[in-house]
Design a protein around this motif. Sequence first.
Motif, PDB file in Angstrom:
ATOM      1  N   VAL A   6      -6.265   9.879   0.814  1.00  0.00           N
ATOM      2  CA  VAL A   6      -5.050   9.128   1.116  1.00  0.00           C
ATOM      3  C   VAL A   6      -5.156   7.713   0.557  1.00  0.00           C
ATOM      4  O   VAL A   6      -4.215   7.194  -0.058  1.00  0.00           O
ATOM      5  CB  VAL A   6      -4.773   9.110   2.634  1.00  0.00           C
ATOM      6  CG1 VAL A   6      -3.622   8.172   2.972  1.00  0.00           C
ATOM      7  CG2 VAL A   6      -4.495  10.514   3.132  1.00  0.00           C
ATOM      8  N   LEU A   7      -6.299   7.085   0.745  1.00  0.00           N
ATOM      9  CA  LEU A   7      -6.506   5.737   0.222  1.00  0.00           C
ATOM     10  C   LEU A   7      -6.398   5.725  -1.298  1.00  0.00           C
ATOM     11  O   LEU A   7      -5.809   4.806  -1.878  1.00  0.00           O
ATOM     12  CB  LEU A   7      -7.863   5.196   0.674  1.00  0.00           C
ATOM     13  CG  LEU A   7      -8.186   3.762   0.305  1.00  0.00           C
ATOM     14  CD1 LEU A   7      -7.069   2.814   0.726  1.00  0.00           C
ATOM     15  CD2 LEU A   7      -9.501   3.351   0.924  1.00  0.00           C
ATOM     16  N   LEU A   8      -6.905   6.738  -1.942  1.00  0.00           N
ATOM     17  CA  LEU A   8      -6.813   6.844  -3.396  1.00  0.00           C
ATOM     18  C   LEU A   8      -5.349   6.934  -3.832  1.00  0.00           C
ATOM     19  O   LEU A   8      -4.930   6.250  -4.772  1.00  0.00           O
ATOM     20  CB  LEU A   8      -7.604   8.064  -3.868  1.00  0.00           C
ATOM     21  CG  LEU A   8      -7.806   8.242  -5.356  1.00  0.00           C
ATOM     22  CD1 LEU A   8      -8.503   7.050  -5.986  1.00  0.00           C
ATOM     23  CD2 LEU A   8      -8.616   9.508  -5.613  1.00  0.00           C
ATOM     24  N   VAL A   9      -4.555   7.724  -3.138  1.00  0.00           N
ATOM     25  CA  VAL A   9      -3.131   7.848  -3.458  1.00  0.00           C
ATOM     26  C   VAL A   9      -2.419   6.510  -3.251  1.00  0.00           C
ATOM     27  O   VAL A   9      -1.591   6.098  -4.074  1.00  0.00           O
ATOM     28  CB  VAL A   9      -2.477   8.960  -2.596  1.00  0.00           C
ATOM     29  CG1 VAL A   9      -0.964   8.932  -2.717  1.00  0.00           C
ATOM     30  CG2 VAL A   9      -3.018  10.313  -2.999  1.00  0.00           C
ATOM     31  N   ILE A  10      -2.751   5.815  -2.175  1.00  0.00           N
ATOM     32  CA  ILE A  10      -2.132   4.518  -1.902  1.00  0.00           C
ATOM     33  C   ILE A  10      -2.478   3.513  -3.004  1.00  0.00           C
ATOM     34  O   ILE A  10      -1.602   2.805  -3.503  1.00  0.00           O
ATOM     35  CB  ILE A  10      -2.560   3.990  -0.516  1.00  0.00           C
ATOM     36  CG1 ILE A  10      -1.937   4.850   0.577  1.00  0.00           C
ATOM     37  CG2 ILE A  10      -2.173   2.523  -0.343  1.00  0.00           C
ATOM     38  CD1 ILE A  10      -2.495   4.597   1.963  1.00  0.00           C
ATOM     39  N   LEU A  11      -3.745   3.447  -3.392  1.00  0.00           N
ATOM     40  CA  LEU A  11      -4.139   2.515  -4.446  1.00  0.00           C
ATOM     41  C   LEU A  11      -3.441   2.842  -5.760  1.00  0.00           C
ATOM     42  O   LEU A  11      -3.022   1.935  -6.490  1.00  0.00           O
ATOM     43  CB  LEU A  11      -5.660   2.532  -4.635  1.00  0.00           C
ATOM     44  CG  LEU A  11      -6.463   1.838  -3.543  1.00  0.00           C
ATOM     45  CD1 LEU A  11      -7.956   2.059  -3.758  1.00  0.00           C
ATOM     46  CD2 LEU A  11      -6.135   0.357  -3.498  1.00  0.00           C
ATOM     47  N   ARG A  12      -3.310   4.109  -6.069  1.00  0.00           N
ATOM     48  CA  ARG A  12      -2.601   4.502  -7.297  1.00  0.00           C
ATOM     49  C   ARG A  12      -1.142   4.080  -7.240  1.00  0.00           C
ATOM     50  O   ARG A  12      -0.559   3.689  -8.250  1.00  0.00           O
ATOM     51  CB  ARG A  12      -2.716   6.008  -7.514  1.00  0.00           C
ATOM     52  CG  ARG A  12      -4.088   6.434  -7.948  1.00  0.00           C
ATOM     53  CD  ARG A  12      -4.194   7.930  -8.029  1.00  0.00           C
ATOM     54  NE  ARG A  12      -5.485   8.353  -8.537  1.00  0.00           N
ATOM     55  CZ  ARG A  12      -5.967   9.577  -8.382  1.00  0.00           C
ATOM     56  NH1 ARG A  12      -5.264  10.508  -7.767  1.00  0.00           N
ATOM     57  NH2 ARG A  12      -7.160   9.876  -8.867  1.00  0.00           N
ATOM     58  N   ASP A  13      -0.542   4.172  -6.062  1.00  0.00           N
ATOM     59  CA  ASP A  13       0.845   3.763  -5.897  1.00  0.00           C
ATOM     60  C   ASP A  13       0.996   2.244  -6.019  1.00  0.00           C
ATOM     61  O   ASP A  13       1.961   1.755  -6.601  1.00  0.00           O
ATOM     62  CB  ASP A  13       1.357   4.251  -4.541  1.00  0.00           C
ATOM     63  CG  ASP A  13       2.840   4.004  -4.360  1.00  0.00           C
ATOM     64  OD1 ASP A  13       3.628   4.423  -5.234  1.00  0.00           O
ATOM     65  OD2 ASP A  13       3.215   3.412  -3.338  1.00  0.00           O
ATOM     66  N   LEU A  14       0.051   1.501  -5.471  1.00  0.00           N
ATOM     67  CA  LEU A  14       0.113   0.041  -5.506  1.00  0.00           C
ATOM     68  C   LEU A  14      -0.173  -0.543  -6.885  1.00  0.00           C
ATOM     69  O   LEU A  14       0.328  -1.616  -7.226  1.00  0.00           O
ATOM     70  CB  LEU A  14      -0.883  -0.552  -4.496  1.00  0.00           C
ATOM     71  CG  LEU A  14      -0.597  -0.272  -3.032  1.00  0.00           C
ATOM     72  CD1 LEU A  14      -1.721  -0.830  -2.173  1.00  0.00           C
ATOM     73  CD2 LEU A  14       0.747  -0.864  -2.621  1.00  0.00           C
ATOM     74  N   PHE A  15      -0.989   0.150  -7.658  1.00  0.00           N
ATOM     75  CA  PHE A  15      -1.371  -0.329  -8.988  1.00  0.00           C
ATOM     76  C   PHE A  15      -1.024   0.736 -10.029  1.00  0.00           C
ATOM     77  O   PHE A  15      -1.909   1.383 -10.586  1.00  0.00           O
ATOM     78  CB  PHE A  15      -2.870  -0.654  -9.024  1.00  0.00           C
ATOM     79  CG  PHE A  15      -3.244  -1.803  -8.133  1.00  0.00           C
ATOM     80  CD1 PHE A  15      -3.154  -3.109  -8.581  1.00  0.00           C
ATOM     81  CD2 PHE A  15      -3.667  -1.588  -6.832  1.00  0.00           C
ATOM     82  CE1 PHE A  15      -3.484  -4.175  -7.762  1.00  0.00           C
ATOM     83  CE2 PHE A  15      -4.002  -2.643  -5.995  1.00  0.00           C
ATOM     84  CZ  PHE A  15      -3.910  -3.947  -6.472  1.00  0.00           C
ATOM     85  N   PRO A  16       0.272   0.931 -10.315  1.00  0.00           N
ATOM     86  CA  PRO A  16       0.694   2.029 -11.194  1.00  0.00           C
ATOM     87  C   PRO A  16       0.228   1.892 -12.643  1.00  0.00           C
ATOM     88  O   PRO A  16       0.163   2.893 -13.360  1.00  0.00           O
ATOM     89  CB  PRO A  16       2.217   1.992 -11.098  1.00  0.00           C
ATOM     90  CG  PRO A  16       2.546   0.592 -10.693  1.00  0.00           C
ATOM     91  CD  PRO A  16       1.402   0.148  -9.830  1.00  0.00           C
TER      92      PRO A  16
END
Length: 68
Positions: A6-16
């Motif tokens: 989940v954290l990985l998905v969030i980071l990917r979303d925050l830093f596209p």
Amino acid sequence: MTPRDVLLVILRDLFPAWDIWICDRGVWRAAGFMLVSASTAEALMEHLAGADPDAFQAAARAFAGRAA
């Protein structure tokens, strides 16, 4: 899905603009205009904040808006 996923998905979303992944040795990595590596997600976020301050500020504004 694990909390780490989940954290990985969030980071990917925050830093596209960055490709973010965890390597087979558990090291957090981000590749954009440079390669960033860190032993923890928190450390990776600190490195990304320095490497891409505009994306970090956009993420901070997004979270501030959700808290209001």
